[in-house]
Design a protein around this motif. Structure first.
Motif, PDB file in Angstrom:
ATOM      1  N   GLY A 256       0.841  -1.157  -0.027  1.00  0.00           N
ATOM      2  CA  GLY A 256      -0.182   0.028   0.090  1.00  0.00           C
ATOM      3  C   GLY A 256       0.714   1.231  -0.045  1.00  0.00           C
ATOM      4  O   GLY A 256       0.628   2.260  -0.736  1.00  0.00           O
ATOM      5  N   CYS A 257       1.745   1.384   0.791  1.00  0.00           N
ATOM      6  CA  CYS A 257       2.827   2.510   0.902  1.00  0.00           C
ATOM      7  C   CYS A 257       3.473   2.724  -0.481  1.00  0.00           C
ATOM      8  O   CYS A 257       3.676   3.750  -0.961  1.00  0.00           O
ATOM      9  CB  CYS A 257       3.740   2.419   2.146  1.00  0.00           C
ATOM     10  SG  CYS A 257       2.764   2.593   3.965  1.00  0.00           S
ATOM     11  N   GLU A 258       4.033   1.612  -1.132  1.00  0.00           N
ATOM     12  CA  GLU A 258       4.990   1.696  -2.210  1.00  0.00           C
ATOM     13  C   GLU A 258       3.979   2.100  -3.550  1.00  0.00           C
ATOM     14  O   GLU A 258       4.300   3.012  -4.039  1.00  0.00           O
ATOM     15  CB  GLU A 258       5.410   0.265  -2.629  1.00  0.00           C
ATOM     16  CG  GLU A 258       5.825  -0.095  -3.821  1.00  0.00           C
ATOM     17  CD  GLU A 258       7.080   0.998  -3.986  1.00  0.00           C
ATOM     18  OE1 GLU A 258       7.440   1.122  -5.265  1.00  0.00           O
ATOM     19  OE2 GLU A 258       7.823   1.220  -2.976  1.00  0.00           O
ATOM     20  N   LEU A 301      10.405   4.270   4.221  1.00  0.00           N
ATOM     21  CA  LEU A 301       9.648   2.854   3.507  1.00  0.00           C
ATOM     22  C   LEU A 301      10.765   2.056   2.830  1.00  0.00           C
ATOM     23  O   LEU A 301      10.840   0.999   2.914  1.00  0.00           O
ATOM     24  CB  LEU A 301       8.782   3.480   2.357  1.00  0.00           C
ATOM     25  CG  LEU A 301       8.024   2.219   1.438  1.00  0.00           C
ATOM     26  CD1 LEU A 301       7.186   1.202   2.472  1.00  0.00           C
ATOM     27  CD2 LEU A 301       7.067   2.822   0.615  1.00  0.00           C
ATOM     28  N   ASP A 302      11.927   2.513   2.261  1.00  0.00           N
ATOM     29  CA  ASP A 302      13.060   1.980   1.756  1.00  0.00           C
ATOM     30  C   ASP A 302      13.647   1.321   2.767  1.00  0.00           C
ATOM     31  O   ASP A 302      14.220   0.091   2.757  1.00  0.00           O
ATOM     32  CB  ASP A 302      13.848   2.991   1.052  1.00  0.00           C
ATOM     33  CG  ASP A 302      13.584   3.566  -0.111  1.00  0.00           C
ATOM     34  OD1 ASP A 302      12.554   3.070  -0.605  1.00  0.00           O
ATOM     35  OD2 ASP A 302      13.950   4.728  -0.393  1.00  0.00           O
ATOM     36  N   GLN A 303      13.877   1.813   3.976  1.00  0.00           N
ATOM     37  CA  GLN A 303      14.415   0.978   5.097  1.00  0.00           C
ATOM     38  C   GLN A 303      13.602  -0.107   5.682  1.00  0.00           C
ATOM     39  O   GLN A 303      14.025  -0.960   5.963  1.00  0.00           O
ATOM     40  CB  GLN A 303      14.443   2.080   6.391  1.00  0.00           C
ATOM     41  CG  GLN A 303      15.644   3.086   6.014  1.00  0.00           C
ATOM     42  CD  GLN A 303      15.671   4.322   7.065  1.00  0.00           C
ATOM     43  OE1 GLN A 303      14.870   4.369   8.129  1.00  0.00           O
ATOM     44  NE2 GLN A 303      16.816   5.048   7.082  1.00  0.00           N
ATOM     45  N   SER A 335       7.675   0.526  12.851  1.00  0.00           N
ATOM     46  CA  SER A 335       8.048   1.878  11.934  1.00  0.00           C
ATOM     47  C   SER A 335       7.001   2.385  10.914  1.00  0.00           C
ATOM     48  O   SER A 335       7.133   3.540  10.632  1.00  0.00           O
ATOM     49  CB  SER A 335       9.127   1.333  11.131  1.00  0.00           C
ATOM     50  OG  SER A 335       8.775   0.369  10.155  1.00  0.00           O
ATOM     51  N   PHE A 336       5.954   1.629  10.657  1.00  0.00           N
ATOM     52  CA  PHE A 336       4.905   2.189  10.038  1.00  0.00           C
ATOM     53  C   PHE A 336       3.877   2.962  10.550  1.00  0.00           C
ATOM     54  O   PHE A 336       3.636   4.173  10.291  1.00  0.00           O
ATOM     55  CB  PHE A 336       4.022   1.184   9.311  1.00  0.00           C
ATOM     56  CG  PHE A 336       4.673   0.126   8.058  1.00  0.00           C
ATOM     57  CD1 PHE A 336       4.444   0.798   6.891  1.00  0.00           C
ATOM     58  CD2 PHE A 336       5.574  -0.482   8.248  1.00  0.00           C
ATOM     59  CE1 PHE A 336       5.013   0.144   5.868  1.00  0.00           C
ATOM     60  CE2 PHE A 336       6.375  -1.051   7.177  1.00  0.00           C
ATOM     61  CZ  PHE A 336       5.745  -0.744   5.893  1.00  0.00           C
ATOM     62  N   VAL A 337       3.531   2.621  11.987  1.00  0.00           N
ATOM     63  CA  VAL A 337       2.373   3.237  12.749  1.00  0.00           C
ATOM     64  C   VAL A 337       2.967   4.303  13.672  1.00  0.00           C
ATOM     65  O   VAL A 337       2.256   5.242  14.176  1.00  0.00           O
ATOM     66  CB  VAL A 337       1.490   2.325  13.546  1.00  0.00           C
ATOM     67  CG1 VAL A 337       0.910   1.528  12.353  1.00  0.00           C
ATOM     68  CG2 VAL A 337       2.291   1.363  14.274  1.00  0.00           C
ATOM     69  N   GLY A 338       4.323   4.321  14.222  1.00  0.00           N
ATOM     70  CA  GLY A 338       4.852   5.225  14.764  1.00  0.00           C
ATOM     71  C   GLY A 338       4.432   5.042  16.322  1.00  0.00           C
ATOM     72  O   GLY A 338       3.917   3.941  16.939  1.00  0.00           O
ATOM     73  N   GLY A 403       6.155   7.849  12.169  1.00  0.00           N
ATOM     74  CA  GLY A 403       6.077   6.685  11.370  1.00  0.00           C
ATOM     75  C   GLY A 403       5.789   7.056   9.955  1.00  0.00           C
ATOM     76  O   GLY A 403       5.520   7.886   9.599  1.00  0.00           O
ATOM     77  N   ILE A 404       5.735   5.903   9.177  1.00  0.00           N
ATOM     78  CA  ILE A 404       5.432   6.315   7.879  1.00  0.00           C
ATOM     79  C   ILE A 404       3.980   6.693   7.598  1.00  0.00           C
ATOM     80  O   ILE A 404       3.606   7.666   6.807  1.00  0.00           O
ATOM     81  CB  ILE A 404       5.534   4.984   6.837  1.00  0.00           C
ATOM     82  CG1 ILE A 404       7.174   4.283   6.730  1.00  0.00           C
ATOM     83  CG2 ILE A 404       5.379   5.093   5.547  1.00  0.00           C
ATOM     84  CD1 ILE A 404       7.494   3.160   6.264  1.00  0.00           C
ATOM     85  N   LEU A 405       2.877   5.962   8.293  1.00  0.00           N
ATOM     86  CA  LEU A 405       1.736   6.328   8.214  1.00  0.00           C
ATOM     87  C   LEU A 405       1.282   7.632   8.659  1.00  0.00           C
ATOM     88  O   LEU A 405       0.559   8.358   8.111  1.00  0.00           O
ATOM     89  CB  LEU A 405       0.978   5.166   8.733  1.00  0.00           C
ATOM     90  CG  LEU A 405       0.768   4.034   8.221  1.00  0.00           C
ATOM     91  CD1 LEU A 405       0.064   2.788   8.852  1.00  0.00           C
ATOM     92  CD2 LEU A 405       0.476   3.935   6.565  1.00  0.00           C
ATOM     93  N   GLY A 406       1.953   7.993   9.734  1.00  0.00           N
ATOM     94  CA  GLY A 406       1.837   9.210  10.336  1.00  0.00           C
ATOM     95  C   GLY A 406       2.081  10.400   9.199  1.00  0.00           C
ATOM     96  O   GLY A 406       1.596  11.414   9.349  1.00  0.00           O
TER      97      GLY A 406
END
Length: 896
Positions: A256-258, A301-303, A335-338, A403-406
């Motif tokens: 989804g993030c990609e 996201l790359d990480q 790491s996604f949701v923080g 996080g990514i989603l934040g």
């Protein structure tokens, strides 16, 4: 970079295919330990659930697990459905009333978890009386955890928890690891820590993604497969289920993030293109902020991809303990949701919406190419589970706050604000213009504020907003200026309300000042009020609207403090006035008493020999002159100081206290004279009779204390103290004949004091003698109560020394009562001893009595549900208690 690009390409091609294929609902699965019936779109690892049922099965129980998406219309409909599936499983006979297998348990769940009866446990008679049957709180806790896990799309974990924790509660032992595949099927053993990535729900349509992302970590499975868990403990089963859930949902998050962040530079991403089409580049600062968020999200996201690959392919990680592997995957999830509570608390639907801008922004007013991209993202991510409940780590272990989603959420929020502002800005500005036209602040005007003072900043903000709207088309800027104007109008409205309170307080202050009150602290407080008002005027002129309400409150508090100073001063003045009135009344009363009662008593005393009054002559000063001076000088001075023309209120308070002390001293002097006169009068009339009575006491105590021959003839000397007491009696008579009554009373008291001392000593001796008799075991406690009463009635030496006059006579009377109690105690004890062993007693003696009481015994007969070939079961829902049914060939059931 080429490899990475290929990986992303494979991810983009393979995963959507896998996600687009709906997962089939499972029917009854093969399991040697339980009957599993899964009729739900949620994925269930039936092998893990089967393994969790092993402990129940090996303990001799039939196990039935039922999961359905059916939403029953009522609890009765739910129970009817359960009766049917239990009958199909062979546990219930519907031809009989509530017939259920004796040694059986059923875990039955609907995914409609908002229903209070969505989780049910049904069990047979063998489990009656077990903690599963009696510990309602524990059972409700298990059902709540099952419901929460199902609601979080973790059906595998929910059913595993249900079977494991109910077995623990019922005392069923943990299963031993199976030596081989219990089903005997051709199985591919998948160990989530040994390179196997996703749970078996990922079918062949997702194998391409597995090969790229996991380096062969995903294994294609076909036909009938089982997961070779081989776990000895339920904890490991839950960790295995958690690991499978993490791997599956992290794959969905990565995809989804990609899709959302593909494009290299932030400007090429879908999100930034949405930002541009919403005129976001009109705001350079906001555009830079969005680019920063997107760049940071892309880097993170790359990480995440790199960590994901390492977790899949690194053998050192695969060899770590299971809990550590789960913790590593959970940290990747964090790491996604923080750490932000809002993101971590999102449901699956909210997370899907976050990664799908079309659901937030809609697809209107966008270019066709961008609309196509939005539709593609929607198809790929919609309906895929993303949320994970943490098990091995805490949320605060996340390194990154956002996080990514934040970061994605902040970008979505910026785009949303831009699109909303287009319609909202003109409406808001017009509404503020209308409010400005209807503005009024009458109270503020009365305080000296001008319209320019109050509205200068508001008018400037509205003018700037007009320019930003009609010339620049910068809608967010319009809203910013509108916010300033709105803040100003709200501040002025709040100010006017507060100033109304200040105005009311000022009126009360002016009223007290008009009455003449001038407290010393008031001028300083008025200066504080003036400074607060000046600060408020400056804030308005400089359009510092956020500070205006607080400063207005400061002004109101300062004004209220001034009023309280005045009220306190007024109360002190009134209290002083009441005190002075009381002092005047008390002075007049004492003067009257001194001129009449005290003067007459003093004259009568001086007619007697000096021994009756000479001790007063050297101590008592005539109170009349003191009282006259207080009334004539001190009270007048205090009254003048309390007058509002002077207002020396503190001096009045101190002077009134000193004045009261003088009155107390004068009253004490008067009372000593009156008391002495009363004493002399009483002695003149009663002394001779009292002396005769004391002589009789001396004779009685003498008889009591002298030894007697054969109990009849007194022998030995009379106690010298009694002889001395007799001498004091004679002295008192002589002094009374000479009218020296004060000295005569002292001699009387000396005589009676000696009698009471000797009497008391004799009684204490008698107590000691009788105690040994009372404590004899044959007395059985008789006399103890009377003896205790006697001890309490005998005065101590310090009490006797302090007593005078009537108090000494009272102590002698107490001694007589003590003597009677001692005699009664002795009598009771001796009677009990004489009757010891005879089985009866009379009078006031104590006796060991036995009372027999007959209590009717009420026996409760409980109807038991007998069974022949089976037993009974229990079942209840979340919302109701258990129900019983009559027995049949199996027995009754209970549901919980």
């Amino acid at each position: 970079m080429l490899i990475k690009a290929l990986a992303y390409l494979s991810l983009g091609l393979a995963l959507p295919l896998g996600l687009a294929v709906p997962l089939p609902a499972l029917a009854q699965a093969d399991c040697p330990y339980a009957i599993l019936r899964v009729e739900s779109s949620q994925y269930v690892d039936t092998d893990a659930v089967c393994a969790a049922a092993q402990s129940w099965s090996e303990a001799g129980y039939q196990v039935f697990v039922f999961l359905t998406d059916v939403r029953p219309a009522s609890e009765e409909a739910w129970f009817t459905l359960l009766d049917g599936v239990e009958a199909e499983a062979g546990l219930r006979d519907l031809t009989q009333a509530d017939s259920f297998a004796k040694a059986a348990i059923a875990l039955e769940v609907t995914t409609a978890t908002d229903l209070p009866y969505s989780v049910s446990l049904t069990y047979g008679e063998t489990l009656y009386g077990s903690p599963l049957d009696t510990d309602e709180a524990a059972v409700e806790g298990i059902k709540r955890r099952i419901r929460d896990r199902v609601a979080a799309q973790d059906a595998t974990w929910a059913l595993t928890i249900g079977l494991g924790e109910t077995a623990d509660l019922a005392g069923v032992g943990s299963p031993n690891p199976p030596a081989s595949n219990p089903a005997g099927n051709n199985a591919v053993a998948l160990d989530p820590g040994a390179g196997n990535d996703l749970s078996p729900q990922v079918h062949s349509s997702r194998q391409a993604l597995g090969r790229v992302m996991a380096g062969g970590g995903l294994v294609a499975v076909g036909g009938s497969t089982v997961l070779g868990l081989g776990l000895a403990r339920r904890r490991r089963q839950r960790l295995q289920a958690q690991l499978a859930t993490l791997q599956s949902r992290l794959a969905n998050l990565l995809m989804g993030c990609e899709q959302l962040l593909t494009g290299g530079a932030p400007e090429n991403t879908v999100s930034y293109q949405l930002f541009v089409e919403a005129d976001g580049e009109r705001y350079p600062a906001l555009a830079q902020e969005v680019k920063t968020y997107l760049a940071q999200a892309r880097t993170a996201l790359d990480q995440a991809f790199q960590v994901h690959r390492d977790l899949q392919e690194n053998r050192a990680h695969q060899e770590r303990p299971l809990k550590e592997r789960v913790a590593a995957w959970e940290l990747l999830y964090l790491s996604f949701v923080g750490r932000r509570d809002r993101i971590r608390a999102m449901s699956d639907e909210e997370l899907q919406t976050l990664l799908n801008p079309a659901l937030i922004l809609g697809k209107s007013n966008f270019s066709p190419g961008l609309t196509t991209q939005l539709e593609s993202i929607q198809q790929q991510i919609q309906g895929q589970p993303l949320k994970v409940e943490l098990m091995a780590v805490k949320a605060d272990q996340a390194v990154d706050e956002e996080g990514i989603l934040g970061r994605v959420e902040r970008v979505d929020a910026a785009i949303g604000r831009l699109r909303e502002a287009v319609a909202l800005a003109p409406q808001t500005l017009q509404a503020l213009h209308d409010r400005r036209q209807g503005w009024s602040a009458p109270t503020a005007i009365q305080f000296g504020f001008t319209e320019a003072d109050l509205c200068h900043g508001i008018d400037q903000a509205l003018a700037a907003a007009d320019t930003a709207l009609h010339q620049d088309r910068r809608y967010l800027t319009v809203l910013d200026y509108c916010a300033v104007a709105e803040q100003g109008l709200a501040a002025i409205a709040s100010l006017d309300t507060t100033l109304q309170q200040v105005q009311t307080t000022r009126a009360a202050i002016q009223d007290l000042q008009a009455q003449g009150y001038r407290p010393p602290a008031l001028p300083s407080q008025e200066e504080t009020c003036d400074r607060a008002l000046a600060t408020l005027r400056g804030q308005l002129q400089q359009a510092q609207y956020p500070q205006v309400p607080e400063q207005a409150t400061t002004l109101a508090q300062a004004t209220e403090a001034a009023l309280q100073i005045l009220r306190t001063w007024q109360k002190r003045h009134q209290t002083n006035q009441t005190t002075l009135t009381t002092l005047a009344q008390t002075t007049a009363h004492l003067i009257t008493r001194a001129d009449t009662q005290a003067a007459q008593a003093w004259d009568a005393l001086q007619a007697l020999p000096p021994s009756n009054w000479q001790d007063l002559a050297g101590v008592v000063s005539p109170p009349q002159p003191l009282l006259a001076r207080l009334q004539r000088q001190d009270w007048v001075t205090l009254h003048q100081q309390n007058d509002l023309a002077v207002q020396a209120l503190d001096a009045v308070k101190a002077g009134a206290a000193q004045y009261q002390q003088h009155l107390d001293n004068a009253e004490a002097e008067l009372q000593r004279v009156l008391d002495r006169h009363a004493l002399v009068l009483k002695a003149r009339h009663q002394l001779q009779g009292e002396l005769t009575e004391i002589e009789a006491y001396i004779q009685k105590v003498t008889d009591l204390t002298r030894n007697k021959l054969l109990g009849l003839v007194p022998t030995g000397d009379i106690d010298a103290r009694l002889q001395k007491g007799q001498g004091s009696v004679e002295t008192a008579r002589e002094l009374a004949r000479s009218q020296e009554y004060l000295r005569a009373c002292e001699a009387r008291d000396n005589a009676l004091r000696l009698v009471v001392v000797v009497y008391g000593e004799k009684l204490r001796q008698r107590v000691t003698e009788v105690r040994s008799l009372v404590n004899d075991h044959r007395a059985r406690g008789a006399g103890r109560r009377e003896l205790a009463k006697a001890q309490d009635a005998i005065a101590t030496d310090s009490e006797i020394r302090a007593a005078q006059g009537d108090d000494l006579f009272a102590l002698y009377a107490d001694a007589n009562q003590a003597r009677q109690a001692i005699d009664a105690a002795e009598s009771d004890a001796r009677r009990a001893i004489r009757n010891y062993g005879s089985g009866s007693s009379s009078g006031s003696s104590y006796r060991a009595s036995s009372s027999s009481s007959s209590f009717g015994s009420a026996s409760s007969s409980r109807s038991s549900n007998s069974s022949s070939s089976g037993g009974s079961s229990r079942r209840s829902s979340n919302s109701q208690g258990s129900s019983r049914r009559s027995s049949s060939s199996h027995g009754s059931s209970r549901r919980r």
